[in-house]
Design an enzyme around this catalytic site. Structure first.
Site, PDB file in Angstrom:
ATOM      1  N   CYS A 121     104.826  64.946  10.534  1.00 11.70           N
ATOM      2  CA  CYS A 121     104.565  63.749  11.351  1.00 11.70           C
ATOM      3  C   CYS A 121     104.901  62.471  10.597  1.00 11.70           C
ATOM      4  CB  CYS A 121     103.099  63.714  11.772  1.00 11.70           C
ATOM      5  SG  CYS A 121     102.616  65.128  12.760  1.00 11.70           S
ATOM      6  N   HIS A 261      99.374  56.632  12.427  1.00 10.50           N
ATOM      7  CA  HIS A 261      99.835  57.804  13.176  1.00 10.50           C
ATOM      8  C   HIS A 261      98.795  58.128  14.242  1.00 10.50           C
ATOM      9  CE1 HIS A 261     101.310  61.648  14.277  1.00 10.50           C
ATOM     10  NE2 HIS A 261     100.479  62.360  13.534  1.00 10.50           N
ATOM     11  N   ASN A 291      99.596  63.232  20.697  1.00 13.17           N
ATOM     12  CA  ASN A 291     100.231  63.197  19.378  1.00 13.17           C
ATOM     13  C   ASN A 291     101.687  63.645  19.536  1.00 13.17           C
ATOM     14  OD1 ASN A 291     101.128  63.647  16.782  1.00 13.17           O
ATOM     15  ND2 ASN A 291      99.335  64.837  16.141  1.00 13.17           N
TER      16      ASN A 291
HETATM   17  O1  UT7 Z   1      99.672  65.014  13.528  1.00 10.86           O
HETATM   18  C1  UT7 Z   1      99.388  66.010  12.637  1.00 10.86           C
HETATM   19  C2  UT7 Z   1      98.044  65.867  12.102  1.00 10.86           C
HETATM   20  N1  UT7 Z   1      97.042  66.431  12.987  1.00 10.86           N
HETATM   21  C3  UT7 Z   1      95.862  65.872  13.091  1.00 10.86           C
HETATM   22  O2  UT7 Z   1      95.634  64.816  12.558  1.00 10.86           O
HETATM   23  C4  UT7 Z   1      94.755  66.566  13.777  1.00 10.86           C
HETATM   24  C5  UT7 Z   1      93.506  66.361  12.980  1.00 10.86           C
HETATM   25  N2  UT7 Z   1      92.355  67.043  13.546  1.00 10.86           N
HETATM   26  C6  UT7 Z   1      91.816  66.695  14.701  1.00 10.86           C
HETATM   27  O3  UT7 Z   1      92.280  65.818  15.388  1.00 10.86           O
HETATM   28  C7  UT7 Z   1      90.526  67.387  15.090  1.00 10.86           C
HETATM   29  O4  UT7 Z   1      90.131  68.229  14.027  1.00 10.86           O
HETATM   30  C8  UT7 Z   1      90.654  68.211  16.397  1.00 10.86           C
HETATM   31  C9  UT7 Z   1      90.746  67.267  17.573  1.00 10.86           C
HETATM   32  C10 UT7 Z   1      91.865  69.097  16.308  1.00 10.86           C
HETATM   33  C11 UT7 Z   1      89.406  69.070  16.594  1.00 10.86           C
HETATM   34  O5  UT7 Z   1      88.236  68.270  16.521  1.00 10.86           O
HETATM   35  P1  UT7 Z   1      87.015  68.733  15.584  1.00 10.86           P
HETATM   36  O6  UT7 Z   1      85.934  67.775  15.811  1.00 10.86           O
HETATM   37  O7  UT7 Z   1      87.546  68.861  14.193  1.00 10.86           O
HETATM   38  O8  UT7 Z   1      86.617  70.119  16.229  1.00 10.86           O
HETATM   39  P2  UT7 Z   1      86.571  71.554  15.549  1.00 10.86           P
HETATM   40  O9  UT7 Z   1      87.936  72.041  15.243  1.00 10.86           O
HETATM   41  O10 UT7 Z   1      85.580  71.538  14.423  1.00 10.86           O
HETATM   42  O11 UT7 Z   1      85.987  72.430  16.730  1.00 10.86           O
HETATM   43  C12 UT7 Z   1      84.683  72.186  17.246  1.00 10.86           C
HETATM   44  C13 UT7 Z   1      84.434  73.144  18.395  1.00 10.86           C
HETATM   45  C14 UT7 Z   1      84.780  74.593  18.059  1.00 10.86           C
HETATM   46  O12 UT7 Z   1      83.806  75.427  18.692  1.00 10.86           O
HETATM   47  P3  UT7 Z   1      82.586  76.025  17.848  1.00 10.86           P
HETATM   48  O13 UT7 Z   1      83.204  76.846  16.759  1.00 10.86           O
HETATM   49  O14 UT7 Z   1      81.835  74.844  17.320  1.00 10.86           O
HETATM   50  O15 UT7 Z   1      81.843  76.806  18.873  1.00 10.86           O
HETATM   51  C15 UT7 Z   1      86.113  74.811  18.711  1.00 10.86           C
HETATM   52  O16 UT7 Z   1      86.332  76.159  19.061  1.00 10.86           O
HETATM   53  O17 UT7 Z   1      85.271  72.795  19.508  1.00 10.86           O
HETATM   54  C16 UT7 Z   1      85.976  73.977  19.949  1.00 10.86           C
HETATM   55  N3  UT7 Z   1      87.240  73.568  20.524  1.00 10.86           N
HETATM   56  C17 UT7 Z   1      87.410  73.202  21.802  1.00 10.86           C
HETATM   57  N4  UT7 Z   1      86.547  73.121  22.827  1.00 10.86           N
HETATM   58  C18 UT7 Z   1      87.026  72.673  23.998  1.00 10.86           C
HETATM   59  C19 UT7 Z   1      88.432  73.465  19.880  1.00 10.86           C
HETATM   60  N5  UT7 Z   1      89.368  73.052  20.746  1.00 10.86           N
HETATM   61  C20 UT7 Z   1      88.764  72.871  21.936  1.00 10.86           C
HETATM   62  C21 UT7 Z   1      89.209  72.445  23.204  1.00 10.86           C
HETATM   63  N6  UT7 Z   1      88.306  72.365  24.200  1.00 10.86           N
HETATM   64  N7  UT7 Z   1      90.485  72.083  23.444  1.00 10.86           N
END
Ligand code: UT7
Length: 334
Positions: A121, A261, A291
């Site tokens: 990115c 970004h 993104n």
């Molecule tokens: O451009 C390249 C660089 N990329 C980035 O900068 C992305 C950086 N990361 C992020 O933006 C965030 O980490 C995400 C938006 C991808 C995820 O947010 P998070 O607050 O880090 O959530 P998480 O991965 O810790 O997941 C929390 C919960 C999980 O469930 P459990 O294990 O707590 O039961 C996931 O399974 O949210 C769940 N989850 C979802 N739920 C509903 C993950 N994706 C989804 C979804 N809808 N789409």
């Protein structure tokens, strides 16, 4: 003010900006029907409300061309005025030829050398720094730097942890040398290949060539440990932002516009908060485009420059991070 802000020195200035955005909109409500997710979760966790997706018959070159021609028109230049095209993308139309050569042929930029640059990115930002160095050697060079991604066919549309985050699009700038004190004041690039597994698109490549197993295992799609990337991104962005500001003799309070970004609104808020830059000075497009990887910053820059938010003389801070792990910042006197 630091010596490198001297008005006499020739710098790399932005002559024009442009964006190429697909017409087709995919909302969070559309995604609710495809995977186990909700508009509420996506908005709260990422800030995304909708993203743009290419339609049948469209591919990377569609939006790369739109963005590039728009940037050239904005710059008041014709394609044959270009000396160099740098295209940042990890989703070009083909492996060979490069996306930049396809573009060069498509727009008939017959005097331009053309190459692609791969830095996740952060690719477009890397391209800006490479262009800046070309222009330091040859101030008359006219350089097009385009960030373009067509991620929609590199996503696993059954994986809710990635498919809700990304979109397609392209953004471009045309650069050349100028001597009135405006232009790129400082740059900073970093990489950490020990963190490569946090964000991948494994193939096809020499390690994972195309086989039936490759297809069955969906090795062509984006995989991301989102939380790990999040935790890496925030201090990384803060560090490079401080680097370019300090290097050029400025403080965060001097910044008129901050364009990070566009990967997650919480990352942007966190970095802006750490720097003490109010969100009113942060350009945000993630709500409408998601993104778009290497296209996020040039698209946001183009929108803010064209709608008059960014004005001549403004101090504009760009900072990006992405797979690799790569990150960096560029400080521009607009
Ligand atoms: O451009 C390249 C660089 N990329 C980035 O900068 C992305 C950086 N990361 C992020 O933006 C965030 O980490 C995400 C938006 C991808 C995820 O947010 P998070 O607050 O880090 O959530 P998480 O991965 O810790 O997941 C929390 C919960 C999980 O469930 P459990 O294990 O707590 O039961 C996931 O399974 O949210 C769940 N989850 C979802 N739920 C509903 C993950 N994706 C989804 C979804 N809808 N789409």
């Amino acid at each position: 003010m630091a010596s490198n802000s001297s008005p006499k020195r020739s710098r790399t200035v932005v002559l024009g900006t442009g964006a190429g955005i697909p017409r087709k909109v995919l909302t969070n409500f559309d995604l609710e029907k495809m995977v186990d997710t909700s508009d509420e979760w996506i908005v709260q966790r990422s800030g995304i409300r909708e993203r743009r997706i290419g339609s049948e018959g469209e591919s990377s070159i569609t939006f790369t061309t739109q963005a590039s021609l728009a940037a050239l028109e904005d710059a008041g230049l014709a394609p044959e005025d270009l000396d160099l095209i740098i295209m940042a993308s990890h989703t070009p139309d083909m492996t060979l030829p490069s996306g930049s050569c396809l573009l060069q042929g498509r727009i008939k930029a017959k005097n331009a050398r053309a190459f692609d640059l791969l830095a996740g990115c952060t690719g477009w930002l890397y391209g800006m720094v490479v262009a800046d160095n070309f222009i330091k050697n040859s101030p008359d060079f006219k350089v097009l730097v385009v960030g373009s991604e067509f991620l929609s066919n590199r996503l696993d549309w059954e994986d809710r942890t990635t498919c809700v985050l990304f979109g397609d699009g392209a953004g471009a700038v045309v650069l050349t040398g100028g001597g009135d004190g405006r232009g790129i004041l400082s740059t900073c690039l970093r990489s950490d290949g020990t963190q490569w597994e946090a964000l991948t698109m494994l193939g096809p490549g020499s390690m994972y060539p195309i086989t039936h197993e490759f297809v069955d295992k969906k090795l062509h799609v984006v995989r991301m440990e989102g939380n790990r990337v999040f935790r890496l991104a925030v201090p990384a962005l803060e560090e490079v932002a401080w680097f370019v500001l300090t290097d050029a003799g400025f403080a965060p309070s001097d910044v008129d516009w901050f364009i990070p970004h566009q990967a997650n609104i919480r990352i942007m808020e966190s970095v802006a908060g750490r720097l003490g830059i109010p969100m009113e000075k942060v350009i945000v497009t993630i709500d409408k485009y998601g993104n778009t990887s290497s296209a996020t910053i040039p698209v946001a820059l183009s929108e803010a420059a064209r709608d008059g938010r960014i004005k001549r003389g403004d101090l504009v801070l760009l900072a990006s991070f992405g797979g690799g792990f790569t990150w960096g910042a560029v400080l521009i006197r607009w």
